[in-house]
Design a protein around this motif. Structure first.
Motif, PDB file in Angstrom:
ATOM      1  N   LEU A  51       0.832  -1.201   0.000  1.00  0.00           N
ATOM      2  CA  LEU A  51       0.000   0.000   0.000  1.00  0.00           C
ATOM      3  C   LEU A  51       0.865   1.250   0.000  1.00  0.00           C
ATOM      4  O   LEU A  51       0.538   2.245  -0.657  1.00  0.00           O
ATOM      5  CB  LEU A  51      -0.928  -0.026   1.216  1.00  0.00           C
ATOM      6  CG  LEU A  51      -1.966   1.094   1.325  1.00  0.00           C
ATOM      7  CD1 LEU A  51      -2.853   1.127   0.092  1.00  0.00           C
ATOM      8  CD2 LEU A  51      -2.806   0.920   2.594  1.00  0.00           C
ATOM      9  N   ALA A  52       1.988   1.204   0.701  1.00  0.00           N
ATOM     10  CA  ALA A  52       2.892   2.355   0.731  1.00  0.00           C
ATOM     11  C   ALA A  52       3.494   2.648  -0.639  1.00  0.00           C
ATOM     12  O   ALA A  52       3.827   3.792  -0.957  1.00  0.00           O
ATOM     13  CB  ALA A  52       4.012   2.107   1.746  1.00  0.00           C
ATOM     14  N   GLN A  53       3.631   1.626  -1.479  1.00  0.00           N
ATOM     15  CA  GLN A  53       4.246   1.791  -2.800  1.00  0.00           C
ATOM     16  C   GLN A  53       3.237   2.095  -3.902  1.00  0.00           C
ATOM     17  O   GLN A  53       3.626   2.310  -5.052  1.00  0.00           O
ATOM     18  CB  GLN A  53       4.999   0.504  -3.170  1.00  0.00           C
ATOM     19  CG  GLN A  53       6.143   0.158  -2.232  1.00  0.00           C
ATOM     20  CD  GLN A  53       6.675  -1.243  -2.476  1.00  0.00           C
ATOM     21  OE1 GLN A  53       5.938  -2.136  -2.878  1.00  0.00           O
ATOM     22  NE2 GLN A  53       7.967  -1.438  -2.216  1.00  0.00           N
ATOM     23  N   LEU A  54       1.960   2.123  -3.553  1.00  0.00           N
ATOM     24  CA  LEU A  54       0.911   2.174  -4.575  1.00  0.00           C
ATOM     25  C   LEU A  54       1.054   3.379  -5.497  1.00  0.00           C
ATOM     26  O   LEU A  54       0.877   3.253  -6.720  1.00  0.00           O
ATOM     27  CB  LEU A  54      -0.465   2.189  -3.900  1.00  0.00           C
ATOM     28  CG  LEU A  54      -1.686   2.187  -4.824  1.00  0.00           C
ATOM     29  CD1 LEU A  54      -1.669   0.961  -5.742  1.00  0.00           C
ATOM     30  CD2 LEU A  54      -2.978   2.222  -4.003  1.00  0.00           C
ATOM     31  N   THR A  55       1.379   4.527  -4.971  1.00  0.00           N
ATOM     32  CA  THR A  55       1.431   5.736  -5.801  1.00  0.00           C
ATOM     33  C   THR A  55       2.730   5.856  -6.589  1.00  0.00           C
ATOM     34  O   THR A  55       2.914   6.814  -7.333  1.00  0.00           O
ATOM     35  CB  THR A  55       1.252   6.986  -4.921  1.00  0.00           C
ATOM     36  OG1 THR A  55       2.207   6.949  -3.844  1.00  0.00           O
ATOM     37  CG2 THR A  55      -0.155   7.045  -4.356  1.00  0.00           C
ATOM     38  N   THR A  56       3.631   4.893  -6.432  1.00  0.00           N
ATOM     39  CA  THR A  56       4.864   4.925  -7.236  1.00  0.00           C
ATOM     40  C   THR A  56       4.618   4.405  -8.640  1.00  0.00           C
ATOM     41  O   THR A  56       5.500   4.491  -9.496  1.00  0.00           O
ATOM     42  CB  THR A  56       5.972   4.086  -6.581  1.00  0.00           C
ATOM     43  OG1 THR A  56       5.583   2.699  -6.568  1.00  0.00           O
ATOM     44  CG2 THR A  56       6.222   4.548  -5.148  1.00  0.00           C
ATOM     45  N   GLN A  57       3.443   3.832  -8.878  1.00  0.00           N
ATOM     46  CA  GLN A  57       3.142   3.223 -10.172  1.00  0.00           C
ATOM     47  C   GLN A  57       2.390   4.185 -11.085  1.00  0.00           C
ATOM     48  O   GLN A  57       1.449   4.847 -10.659  1.00  0.00           O
ATOM     49  CB  GLN A  57       2.303   1.956  -9.969  1.00  0.00           C
ATOM     50  CG  GLN A  57       3.021   0.878  -9.212  1.00  0.00           C
ATOM     51  CD  GLN A  57       4.357   0.557  -9.837  1.00  0.00           C
ATOM     52  OE1 GLN A  57       4.436   0.167 -11.001  1.00  0.00           O
ATOM     53  NE2 GLN A  57       5.427   0.733  -9.072  1.00  0.00           N
ATOM     54  N   ALA A  58       2.847   4.255 -12.343  1.00  0.00           N
ATOM     55  CA  ALA A  58       2.114   5.023 -13.352  1.00  0.00           C
ATOM     56  C   ALA A  58       1.042   4.106 -13.922  1.00  0.00           C
ATOM     57  O   ALA A  58       1.175   3.555 -15.014  1.00  0.00           O
ATOM     58  CB  ALA A  58       3.056   5.510 -14.442  1.00  0.00           C
ATOM     59  N   ALA A  59      -0.009   3.903 -13.147  1.00  0.00           N
ATOM     60  CA  ALA A  59      -1.035   2.926 -13.513  1.00  0.00           C
ATOM     61  C   ALA A  59      -1.792   3.361 -14.761  1.00  0.00           C
ATOM     62  O   ALA A  59      -2.042   4.549 -14.986  1.00  0.00           O
ATOM     63  CB  ALA A  59      -2.000   2.728 -12.357  1.00  0.00           C
ATOM     64  N   GLN A  60      -2.154   2.374 -15.580  1.00  0.00           N
ATOM     65  CA  GLN A  60      -2.896   2.621 -16.809  1.00  0.00           C
ATOM     66  C   GLN A  60      -4.291   2.042 -16.693  1.00  0.00           C
ATOM     67  O   GLN A  60      -4.505   0.998 -16.081  1.00  0.00           O
ATOM     68  CB  GLN A  60      -2.192   1.981 -18.005  1.00  0.00           C
ATOM     69  CG  GLN A  60      -0.819   2.553 -18.310  1.00  0.00           C
ATOM     70  CD  GLN A  60      -0.174   1.797 -19.456  1.00  0.00           C
ATOM     71  OE1 GLN A  60       0.227   0.646 -19.336  1.00  0.00           O
ATOM     72  NE2 GLN A  60      -0.080   2.453 -20.603  1.00  0.00           N
ATOM     73  N   ALA A  61      -5.250   2.737 -17.276  1.00  0.00           N
ATOM     74  CA  ALA A  61      -6.610   2.198 -17.348  1.00  0.00           C
ATOM     75  C   ALA A  61      -6.702   1.305 -18.588  1.00  0.00           C
ATOM     76  O   ALA A  61      -6.053   1.559 -19.597  1.00  0.00           O
ATOM     77  CB  ALA A  61      -7.615   3.331 -17.431  1.00  0.00           C
ATOM     78  N   PRO A  62      -7.503   0.220 -18.505  1.00  0.00           N
ATOM     79  CA  PRO A  62      -8.261  -0.229 -17.344  1.00  0.00           C
ATOM     80  C   PRO A  62      -7.408  -1.124 -16.433  1.00  0.00           C
ATOM     81  O   PRO A  62      -6.693  -1.995 -16.904  1.00  0.00           O
ATOM     82  CB  PRO A  62      -9.389  -1.034 -17.970  1.00  0.00           C
ATOM     83  CG  PRO A  62      -8.762  -1.631 -19.195  1.00  0.00           C
ATOM     84  CD  PRO A  62      -7.786  -0.607 -19.701  1.00  0.00           C
ATOM     85  N   SER A  63      -7.481  -0.862 -15.147  1.00  0.00           N
ATOM     86  CA  SER A  63      -6.791  -1.696 -14.171  1.00  0.00           C
ATOM     87  C   SER A  63      -7.713  -1.953 -12.989  1.00  0.00           C
ATOM     88  O   SER A  63      -8.504  -1.084 -12.614  1.00  0.00           O
ATOM     89  CB  SER A  63      -5.504  -1.023 -13.668  1.00  0.00           C
ATOM     90  OG  SER A  63      -4.513  -0.974 -14.673  1.00  0.00           O
ATOM     91  N   VAL A  64      -7.597  -3.130 -12.420  1.00  0.00           N
ATOM     92  CA  VAL A  64      -8.355  -3.508 -11.233  1.00  0.00           C
ATOM     93  C   VAL A  64      -7.387  -3.490 -10.049  1.00  0.00           C
ATOM     94  O   VAL A  64      -6.310  -4.088 -10.116  1.00  0.00           O
ATOM     95  CB  VAL A  64      -8.989  -4.906 -11.390  1.00  0.00           C
ATOM     96  CG1 VAL A  64      -9.703  -5.330 -10.109  1.00  0.00           C
ATOM     97  CG2 VAL A  64      -9.974  -4.908 -12.561  1.00  0.00           C
ATOM     98  N   LEU A  65      -7.789  -2.797  -8.994  1.00  0.00           N
ATOM     99  CA  LEU A  65      -6.966  -2.707  -7.789  1.00  0.00           C
ATOM    100  C   LEU A  65      -7.408  -3.771  -6.791  1.00  0.00           C
ATOM    101  O   LEU A  65      -8.602  -3.911  -6.514  1.00  0.00           O
ATOM    102  CB  LEU A  65      -7.112  -1.316  -7.160  1.00  0.00           C
ATOM    103  CG  LEU A  65      -6.499  -1.120  -5.760  1.00  0.00           C
ATOM    104  CD1 LEU A  65      -4.978  -1.245  -5.825  1.00  0.00           C
ATOM    105  CD2 LEU A  65      -6.918   0.225  -5.180  1.00  0.00           C
ATOM    106  N   ILE A  66      -6.456  -4.512  -6.257  1.00  0.00           N
ATOM    107  CA  ILE A  66      -6.742  -5.529  -5.237  1.00  0.00           C
ATOM    108  C   ILE A  66      -5.865  -5.239  -4.026  1.00  0.00           C
ATOM    109  O   ILE A  66      -4.645  -5.087  -4.154  1.00  0.00           O
ATOM    110  CB  ILE A  66      -6.476  -6.943  -5.761  1.00  0.00           C
ATOM    111  CG1 ILE A  66      -7.364  -7.226  -6.990  1.00  0.00           C
ATOM    112  CG2 ILE A  66      -6.752  -7.995  -4.670  1.00  0.00           C
ATOM    113  CD1 ILE A  66      -7.050  -8.518  -7.699  1.00  0.00           C
ATOM    114  N   VAL A  67      -6.497  -5.128  -2.864  1.00  0.00           N
ATOM    115  CA  VAL A  67      -5.804  -4.823  -1.615  1.00  0.00           C
ATOM    116  C   VAL A  67      -6.069  -5.957  -0.631  1.00  0.00           C
ATOM    117  O   VAL A  67      -7.225  -6.304  -0.374  1.00  0.00           O
ATOM    118  CB  VAL A  67      -6.293  -3.487  -1.023  1.00  0.00           C
ATOM    119  CG1 VAL A  67      -5.558  -3.179   0.287  1.00  0.00           C
ATOM    120  CG2 VAL A  67      -6.113  -2.342  -2.015  1.00  0.00           C
TER     121      VAL A  67
END
Length: 487
Positions: free
Chosen positions: A200-216
């Motif tokens: 969770l701490a690293q989540l914003t380090t990713q240049a995420a692309q749509a469409p993506s599903v987030l799983i926590v």
């Protein structure tokens, strides 16, 4: 009136469609589809089916479109990714259909929520660490109860790649550990699927692309995908229009994601007269040579056209090249007398009777572009060979746009070729749309061919071959791909 059918397409690939969904699509007059639908699903539709994308349309415009086609008496399929009733906006469309007194039916699909997780090898539940699941759509994250969501063992978020910082902050503020495992599944079930795993701490380090599903949750640590040799590989098969299902099935059985690209159009010969004349004089021949499934089917179909059947061939010996050709022959109730030990024309020539004096051989074949080694070899031994055109193959006019996109983005791991013509036509199509560019698209792709002659053609056009089947069959081609990636 015909009912409007809302169909769930599942998380991506055509193999994730239900039987009911496939049947509805095959019977449709018009398909109105979401932008996230895998283009390979649309490629399954019969050519007469009209397709309309809802990209850029308001909900009122979508409702109007549905009613317009319904009132025209057409069988309308509203195709939605995932399941229509899980963030599929069905609740915004059905009231409009009720108001208009329309008949409708809903076919469920595999939800993207569970489909993306399973395809990424991520379990969402476990009796020890995963007894609750929270699902949310993050297009308006400020309206969510983050305190309740943070208490769930596992969270699945859709439409959240633009709000990862907000999601991260809210979960941390409400008690989730920075070390909580997270995953982002991009393009779930489609060509180009990728999975990022972190905390969770690293989540914003990713240049995420749509469409993506987030799983926590703890399940994001798992990577429990099927243990198949071609799992995660995207393979493009070049084939004739309307064929290719056998190779697709063989590759999918080994875990590959398959894209089918037509590079051959098989059609009747320019002139039936030579074949008709040969059929009228069958009693003059001793041998019949058939070197492809197309030759078998076109020759025997023409025989039936003249109201004759397999009995007209009783005096002939039949030679074929390969088990696939023999299988086509068996479908017509006939058995080959000669199948060479290696499935190439050169080997058929080697195992053909050496004394060919006075033999008359009928050779129905492709009208243009075939090899002459077999004919020349038989003639040198004294045989009289009558070559007649049974069919013709031409190049399609274009490559489907979605396949060009796959190639351009480097999604394709392997291109397969089952004949020299598929090689030549693939090259011709690429040169036609992207001269001087397509070579860069294929730098990360590998080229696999079914046999030595196709390999030579591939070397000529593409200047390389990465895999050659040891057994010149579709199964042998698949095994060559497996051996390359799993030495």
């Amino acid at each position: 009136m015909k009912p409007i059918i809302l169909v769930g397409a599942g998380p991506g690939a055509p193999e994730h469609l239900t039987f009911a969904a496939r049947e509805a699509l095959q019977r449709a007059d018009v398909v109105i589809y979401d932008t996230l639908i895998d283009p390979r699903i649309l490629a399954l539709l019969p050519p007469q089916v009209e397709t309309r994308s809802v990209q850029g349309l308001s909900q009122d415009e979508i409702n109007y479109l549905l009613l317009q086609h319904y009132n025209n008496g057409q069988r309308v399929v509203r195709l939605k990714s995932g399941d229509p009733f899980i963030f599929g906006k069905a609740t915004q469309e059905l009231p409009a259909l009720d108001t208009a007194n329309c008949m409708y039916h809903v076919i469920p699909g595999i939800s993207t929520i569970t489909g993306a997780a399973t395809l990424a090898g991520i379990p969402l539940t476990d009796r020890d660490w995963g007894r609750t699941i929270g699902v949310f759509t993050a297009h308006a994250p400020e309206n969510l109860d983050w305190s309740a969501l943070a208490r769930m063992d596992t969270l699945v978020g859709l439409m959240g790649v633009g709000h990862l910082a907000h999601i991260q902050t809210k979960l941390l503020q409400n008690g989730r550990s920075p070390e909580t495992p997270v995953a982002l599944v991009h393009r779930a079930g489609q060509v180009g699927q990728s999975v990022w795993r972190g905390t969770l701490a690293q989540l914003t380090t990713q240049a995420a692309q749509a469409p993506s599903v987030l799983i926590v949750g703890a399940g994001a640590n798992y990577h429990a995908q099927s243990r198949l040799p071609l799992q995660g590989k995207n393979i493009l098969i070049t084939r004739a229009v309307g064929s290719g299902s056998e190779l697709e099935e063989l590759l999918r059985e080994q875990g590959a994601s398959v894209v089918s690209m037509p590079t051959l159009v098989v059609q009747p010969p320019p002139d039936w007269a030579p074949l008709d004349q040969a059929i009228g004089n069958l009693q003059e021949f001793n041998w019949l040579i058939l070197t492809s499934g197309n030759a078998v089917d076109y020759f025997l179909d023409r025989l039936w056209y003249h109201q004759r059947d397999g009995r007209a061939l009783a005096h002939l010996k039949i030679a074929v090249v390969g088990e696939k050709t023999a299988w086509h022959l068996q479908r017509w109730g006939l058995k080959a007398d000669l199948i060479p030990s290696e499935f190439v024309a050169d080997q058929l020539l080697a195992e053909f009777p050496q004394d060919c004096q006075d033999l008359r051989v009928l050779f129905p074949r492709v009208a243009t572009g075939g090899r002459d080694v077999l004919v020349q070899g038989l003639q040198q031994r004294g045989a009289q060979v009558s070559e007649v055109a049974a069919y013709e193959t031409t190049c399609p006019q274009e490559i489907p746009k979605f396949i060009l996109d796959y190639l351009r983005q480097g999604y394709i791991d392997v291109l397969t070729f089952t004949s020299s013509k598929t090689v030549a036509h693939c090259y011709q199509l690429l040169e036609q749309v992207a001269p001087g560019q397509w070579q860069d698209w294929l730098k990360s792709s590998r080229l696999a061919v079914i046999g030595p002659q196709t390999a030579r053609t591939c070397e000529r056009y593409f200047q390389r071959v990465d895999m050659v089947a040891k057994e010149y069959t579709l199964a042998g081609l698949v095994q060559a791909v497996i051996d390359y990636w799993n030495p």
